[in-house]
Design an enzyme around this catalytic site. Sequence first.
Site, PDB file in Angstrom:
ATOM      1  N   ARG A   1      -2.660  55.022  37.006  1.00  0.00           N
ATOM      2  CA  ARG A   1      -1.635  55.515  36.071  1.00  0.00           C
ATOM      3  C   ARG A   1      -0.349  54.688  36.061  1.00  0.00           C
ATOM      4  NH1 ARG A   1      -5.084  59.547  36.950  1.00  0.00           N
ATOM      5  NH2 ARG A   1      -5.127  58.650  39.023  1.00  0.00           N
ATOM      6  N   THR A   2       0.174  54.399  37.226  1.00  0.00           N
ATOM      7  CA  THR A   2       1.473  53.713  37.273  1.00  0.00           C
ATOM      8  C   THR A   2       1.347  52.314  36.683  1.00  0.00           C
ATOM      9  OG1 THR A   2       1.909  54.980  39.260  1.00  0.00           O
ATOM     10  CG2 THR A   2       3.411  53.173  38.797  1.00  0.00           C
TER      11      THR A   2
ATOM     12  N   ARG B   1       4.501  47.861  43.249  1.00  0.00           N
ATOM     13  CA  ARG B   1       3.905  48.869  44.153  1.00  0.00           C
ATOM     14  C   ARG B   1       3.492  48.142  45.421  1.00  0.00           C
ATOM     15  NH1 ARG B   1      -0.281  53.749  43.103  1.00  0.00           N
ATOM     16  NH2 ARG B   1       1.641  54.561  42.208  1.00  0.00           N
TER      17      ARG B   1
ATOM     18  N   HIS C   1       8.602  57.395  44.917  1.00  0.00           N
ATOM     19  CA  HIS C   1       7.916  57.009  43.676  1.00  0.00           C
ATOM     20  C   HIS C   1       8.801  57.543  42.543  1.00  0.00           C
ATOM     21  CE1 HIS C   1       4.914  56.038  40.842  1.00  0.00           C
ATOM     22  NE2 HIS C   1       3.868  56.664  41.335  1.00  0.00           N
TER      23      HIS C   1
END
Length: 329
Positions: A57-58, A109, A138
């Site tokens: 998703r990110t 990330r 996050h």
Amino acid sequence: MFKDKDNRHVVSIRDFSQEDLLGFVDITERIKGNQADYATELENKKMARLFYSASTRTFETHGEAMRRLGGEADLGFRSTEGTSAKKGESLASTLRMYERYGADVIVLRHPRDGSARYATDIVNKAWVINGGDGNNEHPTQNLMDIFTINEKKGKLKGLNIVFFGDLRYGRTTRLVYPMSLFEGNSFIFLSHPAVSMPDHVKDYLKGVGARFEECYDPSKFPDIIHEADIAYGSRNQEERWAREGTTDGDLMRKEVRGRIVLTKGIINWAKPKENFIVMHPLPKDMKAPCITDDVEETPYCWYDEQAENGVYARMGILYSQFNDWWLDG
Ligand code: CP
């Protein structure tokens, strides 16, 4: 808008004031309702996505948000496999290189706590978005969660929120930081003691006078759900626990897995409030889920809406940051 040390990076949700959060919600609502009006806002701007640990998703939503705003998101990698990180290249060297290749914004990330803050000391022109740093934070997940809560509830205050599951290693539960800025919110932390909310988070909450309780007893789940406005699940972050095959790791898996699990049966028994919702940052771990699939058969399941809002929230973040920074800079 965002008040980190350089007034441009998105590294910690604690850099956001209540005014920043309300401004973010406002612009994201406008973008979600009128996407075509924003389709060329970031023309000629480039995003690099540097993902040293796994993501669906990110990674995708930052790229999609950049494209919907007219920018490019071709630079970067979603796994270190096949990159020079495998040859021992440092994070600093990689950041400097992507900046020289033209990245205006870098989404990072990384498994190490503090890596995004470190990255802000390396880059010169580009700004950094923390896409998740170890067990730490996050922030863009927190922002999309705030947007989703406001969209569903019509407010960010006066809410009773239960966080359950792995609260120690589950960085998205740092949603308590921004939610503690709003009047009348209260929190319950339901977990196994081995994965309870870290002391430094609880110390912060005590410092700002936030109301919270801890509970380690799964039998209390229906009573807690009965009183809650929101139940927020956090997957067992087993990739960050001690390794399988070690005494600590094996004991933890035996003790913690399956201990706190929200089911349709619990929700039905609890008779929740009419506007109650279940949130989860996803992914769910199907080997040992903290929410069973049958919860998706209830009207309370809200995590697909939450995930979709990831695109709009990241459009809101990118639009705000580029406008504020490029205008000021
Ligand atoms: N919620 C979240 O961060 O999902 P990914 O790990 O798939 O990016």
